[in-house]
Design an enzyme around this catalytic site. Structure first.
Site, PDB file in Angstrom:
ATOM      1  N   LYS A  42       0.825  -1.212   0.000  1.00 14.61           N
ATOM      2  CA  LYS A  42       0.000   0.000   0.000  1.00 14.61           C
ATOM      3  C   LYS A  42       0.861   1.264   0.000  1.00 14.61           C
ATOM      4  CE  LYS A  42      -2.597  -1.303   3.602  1.00 14.61           C
ATOM      5  NZ  LYS A  42      -2.357  -2.741   3.668  1.00 14.61           N
ATOM      6  N   GLY A  62       2.553  -0.592   9.019  1.00 15.10           N
ATOM      7  CA  GLY A  62       3.891  -0.156   8.619  1.00 15.10           C
ATOM      8  C   GLY A  62       3.885   0.148   7.137  1.00 15.10           C
ATOM      9  N   HIS A  63       4.069   1.411   6.802  1.00 18.19           N
ATOM     10  CA  HIS A  63       4.118   1.786   5.390  1.00 18.19           C
ATOM     11  C   HIS A  63       5.507   2.319   5.075  1.00 18.19           C
ATOM     12  CE1 HIS A  63      -0.539   2.436   5.097  1.00 18.19           C
ATOM     13  NE2 HIS A  63      -0.181   1.186   5.297  1.00 18.19           N
ATOM     14  N   GLN A 109      -3.574  -2.464   7.309  1.00 17.78           N
ATOM     15  CA  GLN A 109      -3.837  -3.923   7.308  1.00 17.78           C
ATOM     16  C   GLN A 109      -4.610  -4.312   6.035  1.00 17.78           C
ATOM     17  OE1 GLN A 109      -4.848  -2.328  10.666  1.00 17.78           O
ATOM     18  NE2 GLN A 109      -2.670  -2.456  10.974  1.00 17.78           N
TER      19      GLN A 109
HETATM   20  P1  IMP Z   1      -2.704  -6.723  16.058  1.00 14.87           P
HETATM   21  O1  IMP Z   1      -3.281  -5.808  15.043  1.00 14.87           O
HETATM   22  O2  IMP Z   1      -1.364  -6.290  16.573  1.00 14.87           O
HETATM   23  O3  IMP Z   1      -3.675  -7.043  17.169  1.00 14.87           O
HETATM   24  O4  IMP Z   1      -2.422  -8.145  15.336  1.00 14.87           O
HETATM   25  C1  IMP Z   1      -3.478  -8.989  14.894  1.00 14.87           C
HETATM   26  C2  IMP Z   1      -3.106  -9.668  13.578  1.00 14.87           C
HETATM   27  O5  IMP Z   1      -3.015  -8.700  12.543  1.00 14.87           O
HETATM   28  C3  IMP Z   1      -1.757 -10.386  13.578  1.00 14.87           C
HETATM   29  O6  IMP Z   1      -1.842 -11.525  12.750  1.00 14.87           O
HETATM   30  C4  IMP Z   1      -0.815  -9.378  12.946  1.00 14.87           C
HETATM   31  O7  IMP Z   1       0.297  -9.987  12.339  1.00 14.87           O
HETATM   32  C5  IMP Z   1      -1.740  -8.760  11.920  1.00 14.87           C
HETATM   33  N1  IMP Z   1      -1.367  -7.390  11.528  1.00 14.87           N
HETATM   34  C6  IMP Z   1      -1.545  -6.267  12.246  1.00 14.87           C
HETATM   35  N2  IMP Z   1      -1.095  -5.197  11.566  1.00 14.87           N
HETATM   36  C7  IMP Z   1      -0.648  -5.657  10.391  1.00 14.87           C
HETATM   37  C8  IMP Z   1      -0.089  -5.015   9.227  1.00 14.87           C
HETATM   38  O8  IMP Z   1       0.060  -3.793   9.147  1.00 14.87           O
HETATM   39  N3  IMP Z   1       0.256  -5.844   8.208  1.00 14.87           N
HETATM   40  C9  IMP Z   1       0.051  -7.192   8.256  1.00 14.87           C
HETATM   41  N4  IMP Z   1      -0.467  -7.820   9.302  1.00 14.87           N
HETATM   42  C10 IMP Z   1      -0.818  -7.056  10.361  1.00 14.87           C
END
Ligand code: IMP
Length: 430
Positions: A16, A40-41, A224
């Protein structure tokens, strides 16, 4: 006038950053509406790499207004650190280019601790979160005991709000055999940084309304991906926010009719970080190859991403769920060297063929992908800027993908470089 929402159509990390950066050069206002610093971008502009987590991508460009909407959860210390980090690279951050919603909910240190305590205690059942406190912070928001940006204005109010939220957290902490989280030190720490946070805070819904009246182009920047959406994703292996396009409206305070084009960012194969179902995952040499060529390591946690074939069933599903108008196909060049490329076109479960991902996680873990095979193009697509210049087999793969997902490919990215893009439809102009 058109406003565009950009969202990930898989499990996040679809690339993205590059697309949002390209679009933000056209936009006047860039809005984050969900998630937090779990995102993370990575942007590369004029040879400088910027890693953004919480700040909208527009922040690195001159004369753009960046907004963090009410739907975002803000870790105030991470927010200030990111501002410092980006300022140290020569980027100007001030009241004229950054606004945060007074209603946004805060991620506090006990949220991060709770995320860690639970992940550590879950053993094999862990979600594999980013351990940033995202889930616990959203739980407190829905539980109506959260601390919001505006609560930093009054010491008395902050004190009462902290009392309420800690009553809940300390009961759980006690049950888990952890120490009690003390209110006074946290209150002091928050009051110390309060002016630095509050100076950016405004009623975002009002600002967005004004910008719309001024015909400013607004870019809603999702974080996400849809398969991590708390309602529509692979629950419980999801994040705790709604990542679908309609969340742009609730997460910033405007109507759904303020979004005129939804662009779904879609990787030419599939990746996932963290635990959970992944029907087309490849645990072999090809999976390794995709990971190495695609540099598939998380921006936030540096974790190795799981890799697999393009799952047409899933993307067709997320496109429908989120009303995606067109996709930006990314990382096509990662497939350049493969002899054979596969695309999942259906699943098999208990001897039956199905055309969607079932909602129960047990079934999601059981489905077996049914593939269509394509001949690889075995030549470099990196840097190609015209569709007609792509190798014939790459064109066949893209056309078939487009037909299968029932949605137009509006651009194709052929390298991380900003200009290495085949533009078919400009979302702001279409
Ligand atoms: P949380 O958002 O930290 O609660 O993580 C929940 C799930 O979302 C986990 O599987 C993370 O690896 C995934 N996740 C959260 N943020 C990202 C992102 O920016 N990219 C990819 N996966 C994400």
């Amino acid at each position: 006038m058109r406003n565009v929402a950009v969202i990930g159509s898989q499990w996040g990390d679809e690339g993205k950053g590059k697309i949002v950066d390209w679009l933000s050069s056209e936009a006047d206002v860039v809005v984050r509406f969900q998630g937090g610093h779990n995102a993370g971008h990575t942007l590369v502009i004029d040879g400088i790499t910027y890693k953004l987590r919480l700040l909208p991508s527009g922040i690195v460009r001159k004369n753009k207004i960046s907004i963090i909407g009410n739907g975002v959860v803000i870790d105030p210390w991470a927010f200030l650190d990111e501002i410092d980090e980006i300022k140290s690279k020569g980027v100007k951050v001030g009241l004229d280019n950054l606004i945060i919603s007074e209603s946004a909910n805060l991620i506090l240190p006990f949220h991060k601790e709770m995320d860690e305590i639970r992940e550590d205690a879950a053993g094999k059942a862990k979600i594999g979160t980013t351990r940033r406190g995202i889930g616990p912070a959203y739980e407190d928001k829905i539980g109506r005991r959260s601390i919001r940006v505006m609560d930093l204005i009054s010491e008395k109010n902050l004190s009462q709000r902290l009392e309420t939220v800690l009553l809940h957290h300390n009961a759980i902490r006690k049950g888990l055999g952890k120490n009690i989280f003390k209110k006074d030190k946290l209150k002091e720490d928050l009051l110390k940084i309060a002016p630095e946070i509050l100076k950016f805070s405004q009623p975002v819904w009002k600002k967005i309304y004004e910008f719309k009246k001024q015909s400013k182009k607004i870019l809603f920047e999702g974080a996400q991906g849809i398969l991590l959406d708390v309602d529509h994703g692979t629950y419980p292996f999801v994040t705790s926010s709604n990542t679908v396009a309609s969340a742009a409206a609730t997460g910033s305070g405007c109507g759904p009719n303020s979004i005129n084009y939804v662009l779904g960012i879609t990787k030419a194969y599939t990746t996932r970080v963290g635990e959970g179902p992944f029907p087309t995952e490849l645990k072999d040499d090809i999976g390794e190859k995709l990971g190495t060529r695609g540099k598939e390591f998380g921006t936030v946690t540096s974790r190795k991403r799981r890799c697999g074939w393009f799952d047409g069933v899933l993307v067709r599903q997320t496109i429908k769920i989120s009303g995606i108008d067109g996709i930006a196909l990314t990382k096509l060049d990662v497939l350049d060297e493969l002899d054979e490329i596969k695309m999942c076109i259906a699943y098999e479960i208990n001897g039956k063929k199905i055309d969607y991902l079932p909602a129960a996680v047990e079934d999601q873990l059981k489905v077996k992908p049914i593939y269509k095979s394509f001949k690889g193009w075995k030549s470099e697509t990196k840097g190609i800027k015209k569709f007609d210049d792509l190798p014939q087999n790459a064109k066949i793969y893209i056309k078939e993908l487009e037909k299968f997902i029932e949605t137009k490919v509006s651009s194709i990215s052929t390298s991380p470089e900003r200009n290495d893009t085949i533009l078919i439809v400009d979302p702001f102009k279409s």
